[in-house]
Write a protein that holds these residues in place. Sequence first.
Motif, mmCIF file in Angstrom:
data_model
loop_
_atom_site.group_PDB
_atom_site.id
_atom_site.type_symbol
_atom_site.label_atom_id
_atom_site.label_comp_id
_atom_site.label_asym_id
_atom_site.label_seq_id
_atom_site.Cartn_x
_atom_site.Cartn_y
_atom_site.Cartn_z
ATOM 1 N N GLU A 370 59.476 -96.039 -14.497
ATOM 2 C CA GLU A 370 59.783 -94.716 -15.037
ATOM 3 C C GLU A 370 60.504 -93.841 -14.017
ATOM 4 O OE1 GLU A 370 57.439 -90.913 -17.105
ATOM 5 O OE2 GLU A 370 56.396 -92.816 -16.732
ATOM 6 N N SER A 371 60.067 -93.895 -12.757
ATOM 7 C CA SER A 371 60.721 -93.074 -11.744
ATOM 8 C C SER A 371 62.150 -93.546 -11.485
ATOM 9 C CB SER A 371 59.918 -93.092 -10.443
ATOM 10 O OG SER A 371 59.854 -94.405 -9.905
ATOM 11 N N TRP A 373 64.207 -94.810 -13.760
ATOM 12 C CA TRP A 373 65.037 -94.269 -14.839
ATOM 13 C C TRP A 373 65.248 -92.769 -14.680
ATOM 14 C CZ3 TRP A 373 68.094 -96.969 -17.685
ATOM 15 C CH2 TRP A 373 67.799 -98.302 -17.978
ATOM 16 N N GLU A 374 64.210 -92.067 -14.255
ATOM 17 C CA GLU A 374 64.333 -90.630 -14.063
ATOM 18 C C GLU A 374 65.375 -90.327 -12.989
ATOM 19 O OE1 GLU A 374 61.590 -86.733 -12.838
ATOM 20 O OE2 GLU A 374 60.707 -88.739 -12.989
ATOM 21 N N TYR A 375 65.304 -91.070 -11.893
ATOM 22 C CA TYR A 375 66.291 -90.884 -10.827
ATOM 23 C C TYR A 375 67.707 -91.210 -11.324
ATOM 24 C CZ TYR A 375 69.427 -92.974 -7.507
ATOM 25 O OH TYR A 375 70.551 -93.360 -6.848
ATOM 26 N N LEU A 376 67.857 -92.342 -12.028
ATOM 27 C CA LEU A 376 69.178 -92.799 -12.457
ATOM 28 C C LEU A 376 69.847 -91.804 -13.395
ATOM 29 C CD1 LEU A 376 71.112 -95.255 -12.202
ATOM 30 C CD2 LEU A 376 70.124 -96.101 -14.339
ATOM 31 N N LEU A 377 69.063 -91.181 -14.277
ATOM 32 C CA LEU A 377 69.648 -90.341 -15.326
ATOM 33 C C LEU A 377 69.605 -88.846 -15.028
ATOM 34 C CD1 LEU A 377 68.246 -92.188 -18.483
ATOM 35 C CD2 LEU A 377 70.497 -92.419 -17.424
ATOM 36 N N THR A 378 68.819 -88.417 -14.031
ATOM 37 C CA THR A 378 68.681 -86.973 -13.802
ATOM 38 C C THR A 378 68.978 -86.529 -12.377
ATOM 39 O OG1 THR A 378 66.310 -87.135 -13.280
ATOM 40 C CG2 THR A 378 66.920 -86.843 -15.611
ATOM 41 N N SER A 379 68.929 -87.425 -11.396
ATOM 42 C CA SER A 379 69.110 -87.020 -10.003
ATOM 43 C C SER A 379 70.583 -86.767 -9.680
ATOM 44 C CB SER A 379 68.561 -88.082 -9.054
ATOM 45 O OG SER A 379 68.873 -87.778 -7.704
ATOM 46 N N ASP A 380 70.836 -85.753 -8.849
ATOM 47 C CA ASP A 380 72.199 -85.487 -8.377
ATOM 48 C C ASP A 380 72.686 -86.585 -7.441
ATOM 49 O OD1 ASP A 380 72.281 -83.139 -9.805
ATOM 50 O OD2 ASP A 380 71.635 -81.887 -8.114
#
Length: 595
Positions: A370-371, A373-380
Amino acid sequence: MKKIKLFCVAPYEGMKDLMQNIADRRSDVEMTIRVGDLCSGPDAAIEEVGSDIDAIISRGGTAEILRNQYSTPTIEIPISVYDVLRAIRMARNISKNFAIVGFGGVTRVAQSLCEMLQYNIPVFTIRSTSGYEEQMRILKEQGYDLVVGDTNTVKIAGEFGINGILFTSGIEAIEDAVNSAVQLCRYHAGLKSTINLLSEVISGENRRVVVFDSSGNLRYSTLQSIPDDLLQLLKKNIPRVISGDHYNSVFNLDGRNEFIQGQRLQFGQESYCLYGFRETDSIKLNSKQGIRFYNSDEIQEAETPEYYLGGNETINNIMGTVHRYCGLKLPVLIDGEPGCGMDTFAVCFYKRGTLNHCAYVVADASVMNESSWEYLLTSDNSPLCEKQLTIYMKNMECVPAEQQNALMLYLKDSLVCRRNRLIFSFATQGKDVVYQNELYRFLLETLNSLALHLPPLRQHKEDIPVLIGLAINSNNLLMGTQTIGLMPEAVQFLQEYPWENNVDQLRHTIRELVASVNSPYISLKDVQALLQTRQTGSSVGSAGGKIDMTKTLDEIIKDIIQTVFYEEDMNQSQTAKRLGISRSTLWRMMKRSGD
């Protein structure tokens, strides 16, 4: 205002007095004055020139030597036309048979003046201090009794019994040289102040940068030290960056994985290469979390697609499609059954594409959490936010349902496909089955990805003999074996065998046979014995195999190495990296175990 510190070398006592007169009248300079010629002048400079001297002032050949010996700016006192004319007039009053001798700074003015006034006076240019004696010897033999030149000319002429007249400089020329030195030093001080300010700003932002000029010379760096392998990597790509190509890579620096981006800087006529270093969250994610960065040198050992296909008409059409896709930047969607070489084809698109000098990123949906995917789609700092990357998103059939909509929305609304080359792969058991996947249809129809379907091995069994030959050859090169081939009945048996894991399973089988069979030709009995062993579950090379803990330690180590080697598509560099050992150690262990 701080005084400018000048070190002055006067070629004769009279000039020293003029320099001292100027020093006494000016409050903006502090002048250290010595009398010296081509030999004694540089020797005196050794004692005086240091970090506190802002500039050097001298004349003629002495100035040229000092300029070559020291990085401190050297200002030459010019010899004017009037200085030369005055000396020539004096010489003509003494003798009709004289010559002018000196370094280029003196003789160029004299030559121009003689041509302008149509004076038939010989002018000889000296290239080094050793040339004076030879020239004087020649003039003596030719009957010259007078020479005009610099201090060294007059000194050496006297040793050969020839009279000499010295070019002298007026106080105006010396004053001009002092003014030029002050102006130059003020300008350099301003530049140094600007550089220091920019350095403080960069350091305050904790930005790590390295700057090279177009010749590969290091001009600026905020790194405390640059390892040799990093220095070689950076210098290797300077021409690419200077030419305007985008460049990025990944490097482990002081235990941190750094993302490196190259940028061309243009100042006037000079081009510079700037590398920026940034530690990103993406690179902190390890392979178990499914996202890995590679620089271009790390994946040069991957097998070519030819090792997975063959040579029939259908396969030739597929290879033609692959070659066309390589030259494009559009997204590519690869599908096929497990073991058909989708990872190898993705690497092929990268290696033969236009971005093969930039970083290669692999995002494996089958192991991402989950982390991730969160990084891939939301992190700058996501690789999707970078530029000029090749991003391979594999096992897309494993994308969780809750992440599919977010991924499709991101790909649709962002410009990621324009900034980077995207490659996707789906492992499936049939073309109809994969088309039912909503994400697959989105990538194909909405994102307009170029489609590449890899057929299962059962659909081109006639290529198995070719694939066997290629596999034997590559393993002979890797292990130093001398296997010639398989007996005809063994080849026929393998052509009819149900390869559930397709070409990967076939290649792994050939590898084990080449490693374990000592004869030049592999028999049907050898093949059947190996495949029977696999079916009983005692081998770790096949899909889903487990390590047998009843074996000896050496056998277990062999099984672990073999398992990781297969998972890394037989890439030695990546296998060694995962196992935490060097490539040479891995090679010795594989050689010892016959792997």
